[in-house]
Design a protein around this motif. Structure first.
Motif, PDB file in Angstrom:
ATOM      1  N   VAL A  26       9.720  -7.199  -7.773  1.00 21.94           N
ATOM      2  CA  VAL A  26      10.257  -6.266  -8.776  1.00 21.94           C
ATOM      3  C   VAL A  26       9.720  -4.860  -8.532  1.00 21.94           C
ATOM      4  O   VAL A  26      10.472  -3.877  -8.574  1.00 21.94           O
ATOM      5  CB  VAL A  26       9.891  -6.747 -10.199  1.00 21.94           C
ATOM      6  N   VAL A  27       8.422  -4.756  -8.263  1.00 26.04           N
ATOM      7  CA  VAL A  27       7.799  -3.451  -8.025  1.00 26.04           C
ATOM      8  C   VAL A  27       8.405  -2.775  -6.799  1.00 26.04           C
ATOM      9  O   VAL A  27       8.694  -1.569  -6.809  1.00 26.04           O
ATOM     10  CB  VAL A  27       6.268  -3.603  -7.860  1.00 26.04           C
ATOM     11  N   LYS A  28       8.626  -3.536  -5.736  1.00 30.90           N
ATOM     12  CA  LYS A  28       9.199  -2.968  -4.517  1.00 30.90           C
ATOM     13  C   LYS A  28      10.632  -2.503  -4.761  1.00 30.90           C
ATOM     14  O   LYS A  28      11.052  -1.472  -4.237  1.00 30.90           O
ATOM     15  CB  LYS A  28       9.145  -3.989  -3.372  1.00 30.90           C
ATOM     16  N   TYR A  29      11.385  -3.260  -5.567  1.00 35.48           N
ATOM     17  CA  TYR A  29      12.752  -2.842  -5.866  1.00 35.48           C
ATOM     18  C   TYR A  29      12.755  -1.602  -6.768  1.00 35.48           C
ATOM     19  O   TYR A  29      13.589  -0.702  -6.587  1.00 35.48           O
ATOM     20  CB  TYR A  29      13.528  -3.975  -6.544  1.00 35.48           C
ATOM     21  N   ILE A  30      11.811  -1.548  -7.714  1.00 29.38           N
ATOM     22  CA  ILE A  30      11.722  -0.376  -8.593  1.00 29.38           C
ATOM     23  C   ILE A  30      11.354   0.868  -7.782  1.00 29.38           C
ATOM     24  O   ILE A  30      11.901   1.955  -7.985  1.00 29.38           O
ATOM     25  CB  ILE A  30      10.679  -0.616  -9.704  1.00 29.38           C
ATOM     26  N   SER A  31      10.420   0.693  -6.839  1.00 31.64           N
ATOM     27  CA  SER A  31       9.949   1.835  -6.051  1.00 31.64           C
ATOM     28  C   SER A  31      11.005   2.337  -5.073  1.00 31.64           C
ATOM     29  O   SER A  31      11.059   3.525  -4.761  1.00 31.64           O
ATOM     30  CB  SER A  31       8.674   1.459  -5.288  1.00 31.64           C
ATOM     31  N   LYS A  32      11.853   1.415  -4.595  1.00 28.40           N
ATOM     32  CA  LYS A  32      12.893   1.798  -3.641  1.00 28.40           C
ATOM     33  C   LYS A  32      14.078   0.846  -3.794  1.00 28.40           C
ATOM     34  O   LYS A  32      14.101  -0.237  -3.213  1.00 28.40           O
ATOM     35  CB  LYS A  32      12.356   1.756  -2.214  1.00 28.40           C
ATOM     36  N   LYS A  51       0.817  -1.213   0.000  1.00 32.63           N
ATOM     37  CA  LYS A  51       0.000   0.000   0.000  1.00 32.63           C
ATOM     38  C   LYS A  51       0.851   1.265   0.000  1.00 32.63           C
ATOM     39  O   LYS A  51       0.405   2.323  -0.434  1.00 32.63           O
ATOM     40  CB  LYS A  51      -0.924   0.003   1.213  1.00 32.63           C
ATOM     41  N   LYS A  52       2.081   1.155   0.496  1.00 27.40           N
ATOM     42  CA  LYS A  52       2.956   2.331   0.605  1.00 27.40           C
ATOM     43  C   LYS A  52       3.688   2.627  -0.700  1.00 27.40           C
ATOM     44  O   LYS A  52       4.356   3.653  -0.819  1.00 27.40           O
ATOM     45  CB  LYS A  52       3.978   2.114   1.723  1.00 27.40           C
ATOM     46  N   ILE A  53       3.576   1.739  -1.683  1.00 31.32           N
ATOM     47  CA  ILE A  53       4.327   1.892  -2.926  1.00 31.32           C
ATOM     48  C   ILE A  53       3.691   2.978  -3.805  1.00 31.32           C
ATOM     49  O   ILE A  53       2.490   2.979  -4.039  1.00 31.32           O
ATOM     50  CB  ILE A  53       4.386   0.553  -3.700  1.00 31.32           C
ATOM     51  N   LYS A  54       4.531   3.883  -4.279  1.00 35.20           N
ATOM     52  CA  LYS A  54       4.081   4.905  -5.214  1.00 35.20           C
ATOM     53  C   LYS A  54       4.901   4.782  -6.491  1.00 35.20           C
ATOM     54  O   LYS A  54       6.125   4.889  -6.467  1.00 35.20           O
ATOM     55  CB  LYS A  54       4.258   6.298  -4.595  1.00 35.20           C
ATOM     56  N   LEU A  55       4.209   4.539  -7.606  1.00 39.50           N
ATOM     57  CA  LEU A  55       4.895   4.289  -8.868  1.00 39.50           C
ATOM     58  C   LEU A  55       4.654   5.418  -9.861  1.00 39.50           C
ATOM     59  O   LEU A  55       3.537   5.919  -9.998  1.00 39.50           O
ATOM     60  CB  LEU A  55       4.412   2.964  -9.475  1.00 39.50           C
ATOM     61  N   GLY A  56       5.730   5.778 -10.564  1.00 44.92           N
ATOM     62  CA  GLY A  56       5.607   6.744 -11.639  1.00 44.92           C
ATOM     63  C   GLY A  56       5.288   6.043 -12.948  1.00 44.92           C
ATOM     64  O   GLY A  56       5.134   4.814 -13.002  1.00 44.92           O
ATOM     65  N   THR A  57       5.209   6.811 -14.021  1.00 43.85           N
ATOM     66  CA  THR A  57       4.867   6.246 -15.336  1.00 43.85           C
ATOM     67  C   THR A  57       5.898   5.224 -15.788  1.00 43.85           C
ATOM     68  O   THR A  57       5.551   4.137 -16.265  1.00 43.85           O
ATOM     69  CB  THR A  57       4.782   7.373 -16.385  1.00 43.85           C
ATOM     70  N   LEU A  58       7.183   5.545 -15.625  1.00 40.82           N
ATOM     71  CA  LEU A  58       8.257   4.622 -16.021  1.00 40.82           C
ATOM     72  C   LEU A  58       8.205   3.342 -15.188  1.00 40.82           C
ATOM     73  O   LEU A  58       8.439   2.244 -15.715  1.00 40.82           O
ATOM     74  CB  LEU A  58       9.620   5.304 -15.853  1.00 40.82           C
ATOM     75  N   ASP A  59       7.873   3.486 -13.909  1.00 37.61           N
ATOM     76  CA  ASP A  59       7.760   2.317 -13.028  1.00 37.61           C
ATOM     77  C   ASP A  59       6.618   1.411 -13.470  1.00 37.61           C
ATOM     78  O   ASP A  59       6.735   0.181 -13.450  1.00 37.61           O
ATOM     79  CB  ASP A  59       7.531   2.762 -11.579  1.00 37.61           C
ATOM     80  N   LEU A  60       5.504   2.014 -13.856  1.00 35.49           N
ATOM     81  CA  LEU A  60       4.346   1.237 -14.318  1.00 35.49           C
ATOM     82  C   LEU A  60       4.673   0.492 -15.606  1.00 35.49           C
ATOM     83  O   LEU A  60       4.270  -0.663 -15.787  1.00 35.49           O
ATOM     84  CB  LEU A  60       3.147   2.167 -14.545  1.00 35.49           C
ATOM     85  N   ILE A  61       5.410   1.142 -16.506  1.00 38.16           N
ATOM     86  CA  ILE A  61       5.823   0.488 -17.756  1.00 38.16           C
ATOM     87  C   ILE A  61       6.721  -0.708 -17.448  1.00 38.16           C
ATOM     88  O   ILE A  61       6.566  -1.784 -18.048  1.00 38.16           O
ATOM     89  CB  ILE A  61       6.548   1.492 -18.673  1.00 38.16           C
ATOM     90  N   SER A  62       7.643  -0.518 -16.491  1.00 37.32           N
ATOM     91  CA  SER A  62       8.537  -1.613 -16.093  1.00 37.32           C
ATOM     92  C   SER A  62       7.735  -2.767 -15.493  1.00 37.32           C
ATOM     93  O   SER A  62       8.005  -3.938 -15.777  1.00 37.32           O
ATOM     94  CB  SER A  62       9.565  -1.108 -15.079  1.00 37.32           C
ATOM     95  N   MET A  63       6.758  -2.443 -14.655  1.00 39.58           N
ATOM     96  CA  MET A  63       5.948  -3.472 -14.026  1.00 39.58           C
ATOM     97  C   MET A  63       5.152  -4.249 -15.062  1.00 39.58           C
ATOM     98  O   MET A  63       5.081  -5.490 -15.021  1.00 39.58           O
ATOM     99  CB  MET A  63       4.995  -2.845 -13.009  1.00 39.58           C
ATOM    100  N   ILE A  64       4.547  -3.546 -16.010  1.00 42.40           N
ATOM    101  CA  ILE A  64       3.771  -4.206 -17.071  1.00 42.40           C
ATOM    102  C   ILE A  64       4.676  -5.107 -17.912  1.00 42.40           C
ATOM    103  O   ILE A  64       4.289  -6.215 -18.293  1.00 42.40           O
ATOM    104  CB  ILE A  64       3.071  -3.160 -17.959  1.00 42.40           C
TER     105      ILE A  64
END
Length: 230
Positions: free
Chosen positions: A158-164, A102-115
């Motif tokens: 992956v998302v957690k590592y991208i976010s921080k 819930k604490k994760i905040k993703l930018g546009t580039l992060d969302l592209i990486s996640m997808i």
């Protein structure tokens, strides 16, 4: 010498011997060495964390050990035991990770990486599951559930590592990747094409996944304690 040092040394010795005995050595020696891997890294975590552990982490260690036992037993129904044990491990890891999602905040580039990661996981899962595994006895629907759960855990990592991008989530990411490689080569080596190279990758990634997992637990515990102190 610190209290946690002997158990860490024992873990590395057991891991290296497990790899050696997998490639060349009596099965009895492999059983002795492999049985010490999870046990020693569990003791290392306990001593490092002042003998404190919650039920979720305790369950992760317990079912990791049970899964390893099923692999070593290698009897007719051990395959199902392996799948169920590590399915529980991955589910417990996801439960452990949920509160921090819930604490994760993703930018546009992060969302592209996640997808992109999700697409890669879907393609990889379909490719592996489409191979002819005539020897596999586990129900295919259970394998699909297992693949989905593993994919979710990897995506979260992956998302957690991208976010921080820090030491805590680097270990989480490496743990997840090791679990993925271990599972892929366990299936390929056991049910598709038995090769020494596959066996080497499988056992190496499996034993060292526990090291990254415990490093993540320890680093994350310290990070949470600092936040609570502040």
């Amino acid at each position: 010498m610190k209290a946690n040092t002997p158990s860490l040394i024992l873990y590395f010795i057991a891991s290296i011997l497990s790899i050696v005995f997998t490639l060349a050595g009596p099965d009895s020696y492999l059983i002795y060495a492999k049985s010490l891997v999870v046990s020693s890294i569990f003791i290392y975590y306990l001593t490092t964390n002042n003998y404190k552990i919650d039920l979720i982490k305790g369950g992760i260690f317990l079912f990791s050990f049970i899964g390893d036992v099923f692999i070593l037993m290698d009897y007719e129904d051990s395959e199902i035991g392996v799948v169920l044990s590590f399915l529980i491990v991955y589910l417990l890891l996801i439960i452990h990770l949920i509160p921090s999602i819930k604490k994760i905040k993703l930018g546009t580039l992060d969302l592209i990486s996640m997808i992109s990661i999700i697409i890669v996981m879907v393609v990889l899962s379909i490719t592996i599951l489409s191979l002819p595994f005539e020897k596999m006895k586990t129900d295919f629907s259970l394998i699909i559930v297992y693949s989905i759960v593993l994919s979710i855990m990897i995506c979260i990592s992956v998302v957690k590592y991208i976010s921080k991008s820090n030491f805590v989530f680097l270990n989480l990411l490496l743990m997840s990747l090791c679990f993925l490689l271990s599972d892929i080569f366990y299936v390929l080596n056991g049910f598709y094409l038995p090769l020494s190279a596959f066996s080497l990758i499988e056992i190496s990634t499996q034993v060292f996944s526990y090291f990254f997992m415990v490093n993540y637990f320890i680093a994350n515990d310290r990070s949470l304690r600092k936040l609570n102190d502040n």
